[in-house]
Write an enzyme that holds these catalytic residues in place. Sequence first.
Site, PDB file in Angstrom:
ATOM      1  N   CYS A  32       0.801  -1.221   0.000  1.00  0.00           N
ATOM      2  CA  CYS A  32       0.000   0.000   0.000  1.00  0.00           C
ATOM      3  C   CYS A  32       0.837   1.275   0.000  1.00  0.00           C
ATOM      4  O   CYS A  32       0.503   2.235  -0.706  1.00  0.00           O
ATOM      5  CB  CYS A  32      -0.955  -0.011   1.187  1.00  0.00           C
ATOM      6  N   ASP A  91      -7.876   4.911  -3.581  1.00  0.00           N
ATOM      7  CA  ASP A  91      -7.041   3.857  -3.011  1.00  0.00           C
ATOM      8  C   ASP A  91      -6.418   3.055  -4.144  1.00  0.00           C
ATOM      9  O   ASP A  91      -7.042   2.122  -4.677  1.00  0.00           O
ATOM     10  CB  ASP A  91      -7.864   2.942  -2.110  1.00  0.00           C
ATOM     11  N   HIS A 110      -2.807   0.631   6.693  1.00  0.00           N
ATOM     12  CA  HIS A 110      -3.014   0.899   5.274  1.00  0.00           C
ATOM     13  C   HIS A 110      -2.619   2.345   4.973  1.00  0.00           C
ATOM     14  O   HIS A 110      -2.563   3.195   5.865  1.00  0.00           O
ATOM     15  CB  HIS A 110      -4.480   0.653   4.906  1.00  0.00           C
TER      16      HIS A 110
END
Length: 659
Positions: A416, A476, A460
């Site tokens: 991430c 995202d 995250h």
Amino acid sequence: MNFLYALTHKVREAPISAGTFNLVCITMACVVAVHASHLPPWLTLLLGVALLASHWRRRHRPGKTPMWLKLPLTLGLLAGIVLWYGNLFGREPGSAFAVGLLVLKTFECETARDVRVAVAFACFALMAALLSDQGLVVTMAVALAIVPALMSLRSLEPGQAQRTITQAALPSLGLLAAALPLALMAFLFVPRLSEPLWGAPAADTAKPGLSSSMSPGDLTELLTDDSAAMRVSFDGVAPRPDQRYFRAFVMWNFDGRRWDHGYGRRGEVAGLLPQGPVATYEITLEATHRRTLPALDVPMAAPEGARLSADRELSSNDRIDEVRRYRVSSALGYGLQADLDDSTRRLGLQLPPNFDPRARALAQQWRQTFGQNDEGIARAALGLFHDGGFRYTLAPVPLGRDSIDDFLFNTREGFCEHYASAFTFLMRAAGIPARVVTGYQGGFYNRLGQYLLVRQSNAHAWSEVWLAGRGWVRFDPTGAVRPERIAADGTAAGDGTGPWYQPAWLQAARNRWDIVNRLWAQGVTGFDALRQRSLLQPFGVREAPPSMLVTILASGICLLAAIGLGWALYRRPEGDVAQRALARLKARLVRRGLASRASEAPGHYFSRAARFWPARRKELESLATLYNHLTYARSEPAPELARRFARMAREFRPPRVVK
């Protein structure tokens, strides 16, 4: 004369039996095992070797350990701990030194006094393990580790040395169970202080968790940490998995490799316009030793004892050194900061010079292609990650100086933080204000406990892009590469990449077991002074003062003492057990033809019985010897010997005598 003799002559104690020493070694092994999670691996290994060496020496070369061996071992332990920790003071070095000394104590356990000292020290060391972890598993391990300590002490009593491990364990477990009511009363009614009377110095280091900065590879350790970060209870229906973004840090500053929160953006709190459902929930956050309070994206107001930053981050007024509960309301759909001032825009476009020329060129190419369509540029970046051969992994290849170029055009693998960093860089290079946000995403919803479990492995990073007319919009990029990371319930960053996540049933069982940890945290470790004062509310007492708690405690202790005394008085003495067994045996022998004479001593009766049944002489002589030992060897017969005599008498079956 006896007193003067004791002063002038040292009474030599008898050495302990091999069984007692084995129990002492088992006790020390339990202490090391309980402390192993926070001891240095090398020290745990060396203490295990030392314990085996002590056991071998006792078995093959009994006798006192010479000083030339004990002194170097002690000094070596001291030097090793000081070199590893930097000092001898503090919770962790102090515990390590205590456990090490305890193991070395086995080299001089020769008498009953040595055993009592070692066991007392072992019980103290077991309690010290709770300073590091008060979880259910550790607490149960400490309680069970007390059993071999009790067995060691009981083995010093007469008639105990030859008992098996199972025979010795059952009475010790009974003692432990008998102590539970008193322990429960002490837990509930001993007045608790808001602050401890003392504290042990500890290193001022934060617990592994989210940081206020981020660079490629920083989150690797966190994403493989399966410990609980927080538990969230919603007032209504829990949000969907793709809505479970918990905001912690908003990062603006980028130096070519690292994103940094710094002191955060100054100014007024960004305006929020809710555009969908509002979630109200309570978070139980584990201790982080930081001030950040994660909240569902985006929080509408700060809870009590916290403040809301300009970027709607929550931070506590005090450092979170223990479990913290707070209630928040968050807008799941929103418009955030619809108007962007010039200073914020410049901050959201800032890039370091002379870094990542290929990424800049790609962003400019998109600008020429999409014109003023900023959202189209963002979608193009997501398409690049989805269709460009990128791979999600927690073990990516290290990146070079131009980390963004290296990631986008060479390695094309990461997790991430790699994707959020590259996406945000591309947006800024295309002239779109953007920033990195870190926190937690996802979690496992426990339907039995009706709460969401968020682990450290749910950490995250994502991006927020400012779009005209909409404000800050969440993008995202990780979801473009690994959609199941975002959409699946209970999925963490490491799922499928580490052996601890396989098989699937084990992962599900691990998540469901967390309800036990939650109940333990709420009922035991979270039982503080405030909850204790409200303990008697169901009985009409709004707030119990300490004097009332002490009165209840004293009354409970007196009641338990009375119950114990009554049981002790009601229980028949062990001598009665032997007498009843003898009476039943004599009645059996009478029925077999051997009458009992008036005023005949048991020893003489056993002698006559041996003449009647010569084939059973050895058994009868053993019965006579054991009975005489029970009756005349000590003022109070040993319980085990009395039960042994009763068993032998019950099993004796002589043939009938025919006259």
